[in-house]
Structure formats: structure tokens, C-alpha cells
Design a protein around this motif. Structure first.
Motif, PDB file in Angstrom:
ATOM      1  N   THR A  18       4.194   3.045   5.344  1.00 49.76           N
ATOM      2  CA  THR A  18       3.524   3.603   6.526  1.00 49.76           C
ATOM      3  C   THR A  18       4.559   4.128   7.536  1.00 49.76           C
ATOM      4  O   THR A  18       4.199   4.527   8.640  1.00 49.76           O
ATOM      5  CB  THR A  18       2.671   2.518   7.224  1.00 49.76           C
ATOM      6  OG1 THR A  18       3.534   1.403   7.511  1.00 49.76           O
ATOM      7  CG2 THR A  18       1.526   2.052   6.341  1.00 49.76           C
ATOM      8  N   ASP A  20       8.246   6.181   8.959  1.00 50.43           N
ATOM      9  CA  ASP A  20       8.719   7.547   9.196  1.00 50.43           C
ATOM     10  C   ASP A  20       9.425   8.147   7.969  1.00 50.43           C
ATOM     11  O   ASP A  20       9.198   9.294   7.601  1.00 50.43           O
ATOM     12  CB  ASP A  20       9.690   7.485  10.397  1.00 50.43           C
ATOM     13  CG  ASP A  20      10.258   8.832  10.744  1.00 50.43           C
ATOM     14  OD1 ASP A  20       9.491   9.663  11.254  1.00 50.43           O
ATOM     15  OD2 ASP A  20      11.451   9.065  10.475  1.00 50.43           O
ATOM     16  N   ARG A  24       8.170  11.505   6.164  1.00 44.50           N
ATOM     17  CA  ARG A  24       8.911  12.762   6.288  1.00 44.50           C
ATOM     18  C   ARG A  24       9.662  13.146   5.018  1.00 44.50           C
ATOM     19  O   ARG A  24       9.896  14.314   4.766  1.00 44.50           O
ATOM     20  CB  ARG A  24       9.883  12.701   7.466  1.00 44.50           C
ATOM     21  CG  ARG A  24       9.155  12.795   8.815  1.00 44.50           C
ATOM     22  CD  ARG A  24      10.069  13.075   9.978  1.00 44.50           C
ATOM     23  NE  ARG A  24      11.159  12.132  10.038  1.00 44.50           N
ATOM     24  CZ  ARG A  24      12.420  12.447   9.812  1.00 44.50           C
ATOM     25  NH1 ARG A  24      12.745  13.683   9.518  1.00 44.50           N
ATOM     26  NH2 ARG A  24      13.353  11.531   9.886  1.00 44.50           N
ATOM     27  N   ARG A  50       2.119  -3.534   6.484  1.00 41.16           N
ATOM     28  CA  ARG A  50       1.168  -4.498   7.084  1.00 41.16           C
ATOM     29  C   ARG A  50      -0.058  -3.785   7.619  1.00 41.16           C
ATOM     30  O   ARG A  50      -1.116  -4.388   7.793  1.00 41.16           O
ATOM     31  CB  ARG A  50       1.856  -5.260   8.242  1.00 41.16           C
ATOM     32  CG  ARG A  50       2.919  -6.238   7.791  1.00 41.16           C
ATOM     33  CD  ARG A  50       3.798  -6.639   8.943  1.00 41.16           C
ATOM     34  NE  ARG A  50       4.382  -5.456   9.575  1.00 41.16           N
ATOM     35  CZ  ARG A  50       5.210  -5.481  10.597  1.00 41.16           C
ATOM     36  NH1 ARG A  50       5.565  -6.629  11.127  1.00 41.16           N
ATOM     37  NH2 ARG A  50       5.696  -4.365  11.098  1.00 41.16           N
ATOM     38  N   THR A  51       0.096  -2.498   7.906  1.00 41.13           N
ATOM     39  CA  THR A  51      -1.025  -1.725   8.473  1.00 41.13           C
ATOM     40  C   THR A  51      -2.218  -1.747   7.515  1.00 41.13           C
ATOM     41  O   THR A  51      -2.040  -1.563   6.307  1.00 41.13           O
ATOM     42  CB  THR A  51      -0.561  -0.253   8.670  1.00 41.13           C
ATOM     43  OG1 THR A  51       0.634  -0.272   9.436  1.00 41.13           O
ATOM     44  CG2 THR A  51      -1.619   0.589   9.357  1.00 41.13           C
TER      45      THR A  51
END
Ligand SMILES: NC(=O)C1=CN([C@@H]2O[C@H](COP(=O)(O)OP(=O)(O)OC[C@H]3O[C@@H](n4cnc5c(N)ncnc54)[C@H](OP(=O)(O)O)[C@@H]3O)[C@@H](O)[C@H]2O)C=CC1
Ligand SMILES: O=C1O[C@H](COP(=O)(O)O)[C@@H](O)[C@H](O)[C@H]1O
Length: 511
Positions: A18, A20, A24, A50-51
Motif C-alpha cells: 500500500t 509509495d 510509483r 495493514r490497511t
């Protein structure tokens, strides 16, 4: 990157899916590899974070990332569906060993459904202080028990000094051997960095000159126009020395300086690179001030826009002593390079985004024929790495129609003008999948690089030498220019500035 080999089926677990880097770089790279037929028919990607996300939400996030960042765009929905069906998501806190059972069942489900070998890659796109925990948990949960291969891909920075890097290395080696660890330095995935060996060892006009007899100095620049952006939490502790010099700049130095390898094999190339670091002159804390300067950006104007000082950036300590710029004069004390200064510099909020290597050749004797107007300059071989990719050779020639008036002209080759070249992460992920470690860093490269860096860091942490300031949009503090001036050298202008000063060979012919 070897374009012809498609690998065996594999599973790749991306810890930090989740984040960067995944958004990208990793998802766009995987999509490009897929569209270039460089992935096998069967593969599985398990994203971990964890999201809270469903598989579907995760797939949508991958789509958003590809649409925003991929060099190859989604043009055909059927291909997209074929690609994205391989992506799944597991919610897990990597510190909690129980979280790994979901990851395991997603991988095992894929392996048994397709009846494919247990080839597993674990990509740690997470903070380095989690590397040891994750590799331990991979082991205790049986994820490392494979009949095929298991590989660990980790990002820089590895630790913040030699001691912490060594500790991480010892811990991950309880699960993975050196041959299974793929340490990414994404500069080694850049086309023109990989091209350095070819330029050197495949051209008889360069190879014999590549030494202290003919080379006056070498300059390596990695300048950026961006500031600290959203990364202050990391950067304000790291600084440019750890963020760029310890890894990317020293890697480019190794590629320029290494001896020809005995074979074009991973071990032979690593051996030669390691020898360069062993010959790199170490500076004691007392010597640092003579050879290395640090700077921090102040407010300025870039591309017509006002930009704030580093200390006024979001989440940066208002009295921060962190360097956003480093320049250094290095020496590789071996027979080939005796006495040749290697100037390296890197910084944020500088005048242009440019990664370049300039090889400055020794000058012709000026007192003989062609220097009446004091206009005879040295030959330069410029290897442009990013954003322009190519070679730029500066020669002296007679100005057409003049009476031996000398002008510098440039012969240029553009590597990425006709067709786009692969992104660094495409090359590196592909190499990890096919098991080619050539453009990954060996532990000894990492450890020797930290041993070189540590005394500089200690000297600065004790404030033995000043932190200089530079205006955003400039080329660093005055001290960086003095470093060269005291040897009778100057930084060569990069990219755009250079083009104004030099006539391109083809332009001169047509005028
Ligand atoms: N971004 C970049 O351009 C570059 C990054 N790197 C390196 O790559 C790594 C990742 O960087 P970046 O993507 O920028 O970092 P981010 O902060 O953007 O992402 C961190 C990721 O780690 C996950 N994470 C953090 N703690 C846990 C945990 N306890 N359990 C599970 N997942 C966790 C987060 O997921 P969640 O919040 O969902 O738990 C998130 O996906 C770092 O080592 C960085 O130094 C290297 C070069 C360039
Ligand atoms: O590793 C890093 O590199 C980038 C610069 O990479 P480039 O490919 O754009 O030259 C830098 O911005 C970042 O701070 C550093 O962590």
C-alpha cells in the motif's frame, strides 16, 4: 535485462503493497514486464499491508498506479484482466507471526491449483527496521520451505551505518543466503549505468585511455529539482550522504573504475566492483573538511515558482542540520587511477534534474599550435543517465571559415529517443525473477560503502565542519566549487546549460 527468457511460474509477496514505492515503481514495472511478454503465464502477486483492502480494492489501486505512473499504458481491457487476475491482497501486520497464514494459503493455493514449482520471491517494500522481523517470520511460518527457489528483494537504505547494516544482514541471513538476497540499488537498473561496461570494454577508442595517463578527472552528478517532498520523516534523519552517496553515487563510481572482469559473470563483476571500494581512499574525521562539503537548500525560485527553505518544509525540524547536498573529492588509490580526482555531487532543489558522468581527458599541450585565442578546451566524454540517456562527446574543431579559431563541438547519441527504454525497476524485477544478481549489490559492497561513509557522518554529527547553504535552483554552495577550483578544475555544466555552450556536430554542418 535479458529480453528473451521468460521465467518459470512464481509467487511474489510484496510487503508494503500500500506504500509509495509499490504504487510509483513496482506495479507499473510488473505491468510493463507483462505487456512485453516477460512474465510467465502463471504467476501470483500477494500484496501485504495493514490497511484494510479487499482483493478487488487492491486490484483497483494497482490499476490507478499503472494509469498514473506506467510507461506502458492500458489500451486493451482483455490484457488488463489477464494481468490483474494474478493479484491478491492479505491484510497483515508483519510484526505479528499469525498474519502470515493468510499469505501462505494464498501462495499455496496458487501453487497447487497450477501444479507449479514453489518459486517464491519476497519483496520488502517496507522500512529497513522491519527487514529482520519479516525474514524471521517468513522462516517460522514455513514460507521459506520451498522445493523451487526462494529470494529476498530488499531496498536501500540497508541500515544507517555499518553496525546497523551488519546487524540486519546477519539477521536476514538466518533465512536467506547471500545468493538468495537481491539488494536493490535502482541506479544499477538504469540503462546507461548498465551501458558503462559496454562503452568501456567494447570500444577500442576508450579502453586504452581509461586510466590516469589520459584522464584528468571524473565528475559524477546526480542533481534533483525536487525537495524533500513527503519524505521528511525518513530524510531528515538520513540526509543526502546516506540517501544518495552511500549507494547510488558509489555504485556509479565503481562502474567507472572497475577493472575488466575476468568473465561477464555476476561473481566476476562483483569482485571487481568490491576491489574499487577497497582502493577508495578513506577519510578520517580530521580529513573530512578537506575533501567533503555539505549543504542545505534555502528558499529560491525553481521553474518560475517560489520554493521554501528546507527548514521550512513540512515535518522538517526548523533547526535541522541535515544536508540536502553533498560534494566530495574522492581518490581510488590503485595503479589505474593514481592521482585522478573523482568529484561527486548530489543535491535536492538544484538547477536541473540530471544524472551524468563526465570523463575529462587530459589536454593537448597548449603551447604548440592551436591555442592562439586561449580557446582550446579538453575532450569530454559525457555519459548522460537521466532524464536524457546517451553519450555526448566534446571535441575541438576549427570554426568553419575561420583562421584556426577553435570551437568545442558535441557528437551526440541519444539512447532513448527512437524508442523508450525499460524503467530501472522493470530491469531489476525481471532480473530477480530470472535469478540474475549482476545488477544487485553484494553485501561486501554495502559494508565497504558504509565503512567509507561512517567517519564523514561522525564528523558532521559532531559539527566539526560547517553546514553550508545554497539557494534553491542553484548548483550548490560555493564550497562545492572551491573543492574543484583548488585543483584547477571546474564542474562542467549539465544538460541544458551545456547545450547552450557547445555546438552539436550536425548543427554545425548545416549552418
Ligand atoms: N518511495 C521511494 O521512492 C523509495 C523507497 N525506498 C525504500 O522502500 C521502502 C518502502 O518505502 P515507501 O514505499 O516509500 O514507504 P511508505 O511509507 O510509503 O510505505 C510503507 C509500507 O509499509 C507498510 N507497513 C509499514 N508497517 C507495516 C507493518 N507493521 N505491517 C505491514 N505493513 C507495514 C505500509 O502498509 P500499511 O500502512 O498498509 O500497513 C506501507 O505499505 C523503504 O525501505 C524505503 O526506504 C527506496 C527507494 C525509493
Ligand atoms: O533513492 C533515491 O533516489 C531518488 C532519485 O532517483 P532518480 O532515479 O529519480 O534519480 C531520490 O529522489 C531519493 O531521495 C532517493 O531515496
Amino acid at each position: 535485462m535479458t529480453h528473451s527468457r521468460v521465467s518459470e511460474p512464481f509467487s511474489m509477496v510484496i510487503f508494503g503493497a500500500t506504500g509509495d514505492l509499490a504504487k510509483r515503481k513496482l506495479f507499473p514495472a510488473l505491468f510493463s514486464l507483462y505487456m512485453n511478454n516477460l512474465l510467465p503465464d502463471a504467476f501470483r502477486i500477494v500484496g501485504v499491508g495493514r490497511t484494510q483492502r479487499t482483493h478487488e480494492q487492491f486490484r483497483q489501486a494497482v490499476r490507478d498506479s499503472v494509469e498514473q505512473f506506467a510507461r506502458i499504458k492500458v489500451t486493451d481491457e482483455a490484457s488488463w484482466q489477464q494481468f490483474i487476475k494474478n493479484f491478491t491482497y492479505a491484510i497483515a501486520d508483519v510484526k505479528n507471526p499469525e498474519g502470515y497464514s493468510e499469505i501462505k494459503s494464498l501462495i499455496e493455493g496458487f501453487e497447487s491449483h497450477h501444479d507449479v514449482p514453489t518459486n517464491r520471491l519476497f519483496y520488502l517494500a517496507i522500512a529497513p527496521d522491519l527487514f529482520a522481523t519479516v525474514s524471521h517470520n517468513i522462516k517460522v511460518n514455513g514460507l521459506a520451505n520451498t522445493k523451487g527457489y526462494k529470494r529476498l528483494i530488499i531496498e536501500k537504505p540497508i541500515g544507517h551505518d555499518y553496525a546497523s547494516a551488519k546487524e540486519i544482514d546477519e539477521q536476514i541471513k538466518r533465512t536467506f543466503s547471500e545468493k538468495e538476497i537481491y539488494r536493490i540499488d535502482h541506479y544499477l537498473g538504469k540503462e546507461m549505468v548498465q551501458n558503462i561496461n559496454v562503452i568501456r570494454f567494447a570500444n577500442s577508442i576508450f579502453e586504452p585511455l581509461w586510466n590516469h595517463h589520459y584522464i584528468e578527472c571524473v565528475q559524477i552528478t546526480a542533481s534533483e529539482t525536487v525537495g524533500v517532498e513527503e519524505r521528511a520523516a525518513y530524510y531528515d534523519h538520513a540526509g543526502a550522504l546516506r540517501d544518495m552517496v552511500q549507494n547510488h553515487l558509489l555504485q556509479m563510481l565503481m562502474m567507472v573504475c572497475m577493472e575488466p572482469p575476468s568473465r561477464l559473470k555476476t561473481e566476476a563483476i562483483h569482485d571487481e566492483k568490491i576491489k574499487v571500494l577497497r582502493s577508495l581512499r578513506q577519510y578520517s574525521e580530521a580529513e573530512v573538511g578537506k575533501y567533503v562539503v555539505r549543504g542545505q537548500y534555502q528558499a529560491g525560485v525553481l521553474n518560475g515558482k517560489d520554493t521554501p527553505a528546507y527548514r521550512d518544509e513540512k515535518n522538517v525540524d526548523s533547526a535541522s542540520q541535515t544536508e540536502t547536498f553533498v560534494a566530495a573529492k574522492l581518490f581510488v588509490d590503485n595503479l589505474r587511477w593514481a592521482g585522478v580526482p573523482f568529484y561527486v555531487r548530489t543535491g535536492k532543489r538544484m538547477g536541473a534534474k540530471a544524472t551524468e558522468i563526465v570523463i575529462q581527458f587530459k589536454e593537448m599541450p597548449k603551447n604548440l599550435y592551436f591555442n592562439k585565442n586561449n580557446d582550446l578546451g579538453p575532450n569530454l566524454l559525457v555519459i548522460t543517465i537521466n532524464p536524457d540517456e546517451g553519450i555526448h562527446m566534446v571535441l575541438n574543431t576549427k570554426k568553419p571559415g575561420s583562421d584556426n579559431q577553435i570551437i568545442p563541438i558535441a557528437m551526440e547519441f541519444c539512447n532513448n529517443c527512437e524508442q523508450g527504454t525499460p524503467e530501472a525497476y522493470e530491469s531489476l524485477i525481471h532480473d530477480a525473477i530470472i535469478g540474475d544478481q549482476t545488477f544487485f549489490t553484494h553485501w561486501e559492497e554495502v559494508s565497504l560503502a558504509w565503512e567509507f561513509i561512517d567517519p564523514i557522518r561522525r564528523a558532521w554529527d559532531q559539527n566539526l565542519y560547517p553546514l553550508d547553504f545554497y539557494e534553491s535552483g542553484s548548483w550548490g554552495p560555493e564550497s562545492a566549487h572551491r573543492l574543484l577550483a583548488e585543483e584547477g578544475h571546474q564542474w562542467w555544466p549539465v544538460t541544458k546549460e551545456r547545450q547552450h555552450r557547445i555546438i552539436k556536430a550536425n548543427e554545425m554542418i548545416t549552418t
